[in-house]
Structures are given as structure tokens and as C-alpha cells.
Write an enzyme that holds these catalytic residues in place. Structure first.
Site, PDB file in Angstrom:
ATOM      1  CD1 TRP A  89     -12.671 -32.069   3.358  1.00  0.00           C
ATOM      2  CD2 TRP A  89     -10.728 -31.050   2.923  1.00  0.00           C
ATOM      3  NE1 TRP A  89     -11.907 -32.927   2.597  1.00  0.00           N
ATOM      4  CE2 TRP A  89     -10.721 -32.330   2.305  1.00  0.00           C
ATOM      5  CE3 TRP A  89      -9.614 -30.214   2.782  1.00  0.00           C
ATOM      6  CZ2 TRP A  89      -9.632 -32.793   1.568  1.00  0.00           C
ATOM      7  CZ3 TRP A  89      -8.530 -30.671   2.040  1.00  0.00           C
ATOM      8  CH2 TRP A  89      -8.541 -31.945   1.448  1.00  0.00           C
ATOM      9  CG  ASP A  91     -11.837 -24.637   3.934  1.00  0.00           C
ATOM     10  OD1 ASP A  91     -12.900 -25.007   4.499  1.00  0.00           O
ATOM     11  OD2 ASP A  91     -11.795 -23.719   3.104  1.00  0.00           O
ATOM     12  CE1 TYR A 117      -4.755 -27.959   2.378  1.00  0.00           C
ATOM     13  CE2 TYR A 117      -6.985 -27.264   1.822  1.00  0.00           C
ATOM     14  CZ  TYR A 117      -5.679 -27.504   1.446  1.00  0.00           C
ATOM     15  OH  TYR A 117      -5.297 -27.306   0.142  1.00  0.00           O
ATOM     16  NE  ARG A 122      -5.402 -24.089   2.064  1.00  0.00           N
ATOM     17  CZ  ARG A 122      -6.648 -23.746   2.334  1.00  0.00           C
ATOM     18  NH1 ARG A 122      -7.132 -23.909   3.550  1.00  0.00           N
ATOM     19  NH2 ARG A 122      -7.415 -23.202   1.400  1.00  0.00           N
ATOM     20  CG  ASP A 123      -2.406 -25.545  -2.957  1.00  0.00           C
ATOM     21  OD1 ASP A 123      -1.600 -26.442  -3.241  1.00  0.00           O
ATOM     22  OD2 ASP A 123      -3.406 -25.272  -3.640  1.00  0.00           O
ATOM     23  CB  SER A 129      -7.075 -25.174  -2.574  1.00  0.00           C
ATOM     24  OG  SER A 129      -5.972 -26.056  -2.654  1.00  0.00           O
ATOM     25  CG  ASP A 168      -1.277 -30.849  -1.198  1.00  0.00           C
ATOM     26  OD1 ASP A 168      -1.289 -32.072  -1.326  1.00  0.00           O
ATOM     27  OD2 ASP A 168      -1.820 -30.081  -2.003  1.00  0.00           O
ATOM     28  CG  HIS A 213      -0.193 -39.337  -4.559  1.00  0.00           C
ATOM     29  ND1 HIS A 213       0.634 -39.564  -5.637  1.00  0.00           N
ATOM     30  CD2 HIS A 213      -0.656 -38.065  -4.706  1.00  0.00           C
ATOM     31  CE1 HIS A 213       0.662 -38.501  -6.413  1.00  0.00           C
ATOM     32  NE2 HIS A 213      -0.112 -37.564  -5.866  1.00  0.00           N
ATOM     33  CD1 TRP A 216       5.264 -35.436  -4.056  1.00  0.00           C
ATOM     34  CD2 TRP A 216       3.147 -35.029  -3.472  1.00  0.00           C
ATOM     35  NE1 TRP A 216       5.220 -34.148  -3.593  1.00  0.00           N
ATOM     36  CE2 TRP A 216       3.931 -33.872  -3.226  1.00  0.00           C
ATOM     37  CE3 TRP A 216       1.786 -34.997  -3.169  1.00  0.00           C
ATOM     38  CZ2 TRP A 216       3.379 -32.699  -2.688  1.00  0.00           C
ATOM     39  CZ3 TRP A 216       1.253 -33.831  -2.641  1.00  0.00           C
ATOM     40  CH2 TRP A 216       2.033 -32.688  -2.408  1.00  0.00           C
ATOM     41  CD1 TRP A 316      -2.060 -31.502  -9.491  1.00  0.00           C
ATOM     42  CD2 TRP A 316      -4.064 -30.643  -9.023  1.00  0.00           C
ATOM     43  NE1 TRP A 316      -1.964 -30.141  -9.619  1.00  0.00           N
ATOM     44  CE2 TRP A 316      -3.180 -29.584  -9.334  1.00  0.00           C
ATOM     45  CE3 TRP A 316      -5.385 -30.348  -8.690  1.00  0.00           C
ATOM     46  CZ2 TRP A 316      -3.575 -28.244  -9.322  1.00  0.00           C
ATOM     47  CZ3 TRP A 316      -5.784 -29.012  -8.679  1.00  0.00           C
ATOM     48  CH2 TRP A 316      -4.885 -27.973  -8.988  1.00  0.00           C
ATOM     49  CE  LYS A 344     -12.534 -32.663  -3.977  1.00  0.00           C
ATOM     50  NZ  LYS A 344     -12.308 -31.222  -3.916  1.00  0.00           N
ATOM     51  CD  GLU A 348     -17.264 -29.964  -1.197  1.00  0.00           C
ATOM     52  OE1 GLU A 348     -16.075 -29.769  -0.860  1.00  0.00           O
ATOM     53  OE2 GLU A 348     -18.206 -29.951  -0.401  1.00  0.00           O
ATOM     54  CG  ASP A 350      -9.870 -31.614  -7.544  1.00  0.00           C
ATOM     55  OD1 ASP A 350     -10.079 -31.827  -6.340  1.00  0.00           O
ATOM     56  OD2 ASP A 350      -9.890 -32.520  -8.402  1.00  0.00           O
TER      57      ASP A 350
END
Length: 395
Positions: A89, A91, A117, A122-123, A129, A168, A213, A216, A316, A344, A348, A350
Site C-alpha cells: 500500500w 498510502d 491510495y 480519502r475515506d 483511515s 473506496d 464488493h 456494496w 467491516w 489487504k 494490520e 482496520d
């Protein structure tokens, strides 16, 4: 609350934990990069030729984790986990520095997976995150994030790269546009994704755009608008040649082909026929084709080894009792699914379960979420060991 058709637009996006900082290690074998420039044919499944590379940063996290283990069988299994291909990632702007060290031990038979990402805002539908770039910092995203990555990939034409583009982001614009943060982020997401797709359209790169997914965008009401949202980005990018399709279930928990599906008995199941990721890939894939976009997929199976752990599709965060899922393979049984991959990094977090933390998200306090859990991206030793113990197939 269980998702209903009327509640679809309020569905909270899954927050994706970005990797924590790790110490570099020396390559475990001498690099055997290709002797000439790599040209990937994105009209084909490149994973039939290339193996997803076990990146060194995740390997180092696992090697550190092993030092805390006393169970020899667990240690042996952890060493096997370290050999599974996984995505790295990128990020933050700072973590662009991880790319070149990761290239050093990639043999010509492997492809290095990177997650792009770092969009501004973001998010937007969750807190765990949130990114470093603020809404409106699109020019910084382009010049200080995407452009430097492009430069590095161009400088290594003899290495193959697989990219997952901005998890996302666009799915949030389909289901969460009524939320102020997502509404404010919308133009930056659309322009940023299009810019990334256009600039990263390099001969040694294959790209997959995140598509959430089945729980969603798999809802009947979301299939067409979801496909149109992604297709617009593809078109705005000039329909890049190296674009292959979508990435699904990123950092997710959905089963590939469980039948009946995990939530097939829910009262609102009639509004979502995509009860597993196989149905979603094929159903959403048809919608993407109609919208004029390439529709092949890669599916994240990194933590979906155990089913029936969640009460709702949208839960999630650090699902307790999870296990590592299927390892990398291009043999998926679906003509639209190119490969099962680990996007993923299992182990680590979430997001944190500390309610007093600035980035605390209520989804990380759900009954089925593991506690205690550290901040997004930080290592959770016990959770990692649980993923190994519950792996399906086992190690």
C-alpha cells in the site's frame, strides 16, 4: 441496522487500513529482473503468466511477528504466510519511498502489486483511515503523489506492476454522496482517479479500479449507477490501454462462491442477488460492459477464510474470528475473475477500538469487531495469529 433497499444510499464504506511503517530487509534471493522491457497485454489475464510477488515490507512485519511466537507449528505457518504474494500500500507521499526497495527482489516471473491510495479527502464515509491530503489538494495529489510514482515505474521498465487504484473512492460517490464529506470530495475523487489512470498507463503496468464488493455496489439499485460512475472515470482517462477492470472485496470479508450466500436469509436479500463475490463479479461485470468499460476483476481473498461472522454486510472493521483465505491463483473458475489476490495485509488493523481516539470509527466498536485493536495500519499480533489458526485452506 441491516441494510435495506431504502438504506442502501446510507451504506458506510469500508475503511481500508494502510500498511504501517516497517523496516526494510535484504532481498531473500538475488534479483532476477527481466533482461528487457516488460510489455503487459491488458487484453489478457497477465496473472496466467506472472505470480503476485510477496513484497518485502509485509514479509518483514511477519518476520518480526515470528519473534513473539513460541508455538513452533504457528511459526512454521507464519513463514508460509510470508511467501504468499501480497500488495504493497502506497498510502502516503512518504511511502512512495517503499517502491524502489520493493523492486529489488522481484524476479522476472513475478509481478509487484501496488495499491494507489491517497486521494484528497480519502475515506469520506468513515474515519479510521482518513488520508493526509485535504479536500481541494488535487494539484498536490497529482504533482507530489501520482507523478513521482509514474517516474519510478518508468525508471523500471523491466519489472511488471499490477495496480489497484484508489479503494473506496468511486463506490462512496455511488452510495454516500448524501454525506457532506463525500459530496465535498466528489470532484477530487473523479478527477484524481482519471488522472491516475491516464498517467499510470505504462507498458509494464496493468490497472484495476476498486469497485467495492457485492454487499456494496451489488444491490440492485447500485449496479447501474455504480458501473456508470466507474466507466466515466475510465472514459475521462482516455480509455487507457493498460486498464483491465476492477478490484473487489479489497480489505473485505465476502466469500467467493458460497451458496447460499452469507446474508441470503436476510429480510432484504431480495434486493441484492450478489450474495457472493463470484455472482457480483459476473453481474457487475455485465453492467460494466454495458457502460463501455473493461470488466475483468481481481478479488481480495486475504481475510475471507471464515464465513458467518458478521451481522451485516457493512460491518467491516477487524472482524473477530476471521482467517486467511485462498492464496494467490489465476485459476478462479470464472472467465471474468483474473485472480484471487491478497490486497489487504492480514495482521494490520482496520482501525482502533479506542473510543477516545481521534480516528475512532463506531464500526470498530461493533460486537463482532476484535478488541482491543490499534490504529489503522498498525500491527495486531493476536489478530495475525488468529488469521493463521483460522486459515482456509489451512497452512
Amino acid at each position: 441496522m441491516k441494510l435495506t433497499q431504502s438504506a442502501v444510499l446510507a451504506f458506510a464504506a469500508s475503511a481500508l487500513a494502510a500498511p504501517s511503517q516497517t523496516t526494510e530487509v535484504k532481498p531473500r534471493q538475488a534479483a532476477a529482473a527481466c533482461s528487457s522491457a516488460v510489455t503487459l497485454d491488458a487484453s489478457t489475464n497477465v496473472f496466467k503468466k506472472y505470480t503476485l510477488h510477496p513484497n518485502k515490507f509485509y514479509r518483514t512485519e511477519i518476520e518480526t511477528a515470528i519473534t513473539s511466537m513460541s508455538d513452533e507449528s504457528l511459526v512454521a505457518a507464519a513463514k508460509e504466510v510470508a511467501n504468499v504474494g501480497s500488495f504493497l500500500w502506497i498510502d502516503t507521499i512518504e511511502n512512495i519511498a517503499k517502491i524502489e526497495p520493493s523492486i529489488g527482489d522481484v524476479p522476472c516471473s513475478n509481478i509487484l502489486g501496488l495499491v494507489i491510495y491517497d486521494l484528497p479527502g480519502r475515506d469520506c464515509a468513515a474515519k479510521a483511515s482518513n488520508g493526509e491530503l485535504k479536500v481541494g489538494e488535487l494539484s498536490k495529489y497529482k504533482s507530489q503523489y501520482i507523478d513521482p510514482i509514474v517516474k519510478i515505474l518508468k525508471a523500471h521498465p523491466n519489472t511488471a506492476f499490477a495496480l489497484v487504484i484508489e479503494p473506496d473512492s468511486l463506490p462512496n460517490l455511488v452510495t454516500n454522496i448524501d454525506k457532506t464529506p463525500c459530496k465535498n470530495s466528489a470532484s477530487g475523487y473523479r478527477d484524481g482517479v482519471a488522472y491516475a489512470l491516464k498517467q499510470l498507463n505504462l507498458p509494464n503496468v496493468v490497472m484495476y479500479l476498486d469497485a467495492g464488493h457485492g454487499g456494496w455496489l451489488g444491490w440492485d439499485a447500485n449496479l447501474k449507477p455504480g458501473a456508470q460512475e466507474l466507466a466515466k472515470a475510465y472514459t475521462a482517462a482516455g480509455k487507457p490501454k493498460q486498464f483491465r477492470g476492477i478490484a473487489t472485496n479489497v480489505a473485505g470479508w465476502n466469500q467467493w462462491d458460497e451458496s447460499p450466500g452469507e446474508f441470503s436469509t436476510a429480510s432484504d436479500a431480495k434486493y441484492n442477488k450478489c450474495q457472493n463475490e463470484k455472482i457480483y463479479v459476473e453481474t457487475f461485470g455485465a453492467a460494466l460492459k454495458t457502460a463501455g468499460m473493461p470488466n475483468h476483476a481481481i478479488v481480495d481473498t486475504g481475510r475471507n477464510g471464515v464465513s458467518g461472522l458478521r451481522k451485516e454486510w457493512g460491518n467491516w472493521c477487524n472482524v473477530a474470528g476471521a482467517g486467511f483465505g485462498k492464496r494467490f491463483t489465476a485459476d478462479t473458475g470464472s472467465s471474468l475473475a483474473d485472480a484471487f489476490v491478497w490486497v489487504k495485509p492480514g495482521g494490520e488493523s482496520d482501525g482502533t477500538s479506542d473510543e477516545s481516539a481521534t480516528r475512532y470509527d463506531s464500526f470498530c466498536g461493533k460486537e463482532e469487531s476484535y478488541k482491543p485493536a490499534p490504529e489503522a495500519g498498525q500491527w495486531n499480533q493476536d489478530y495475525f495469529e488468529t488469521l493463521i489458526k483460522n486459515a482456509n485452506p489451512s497452512f
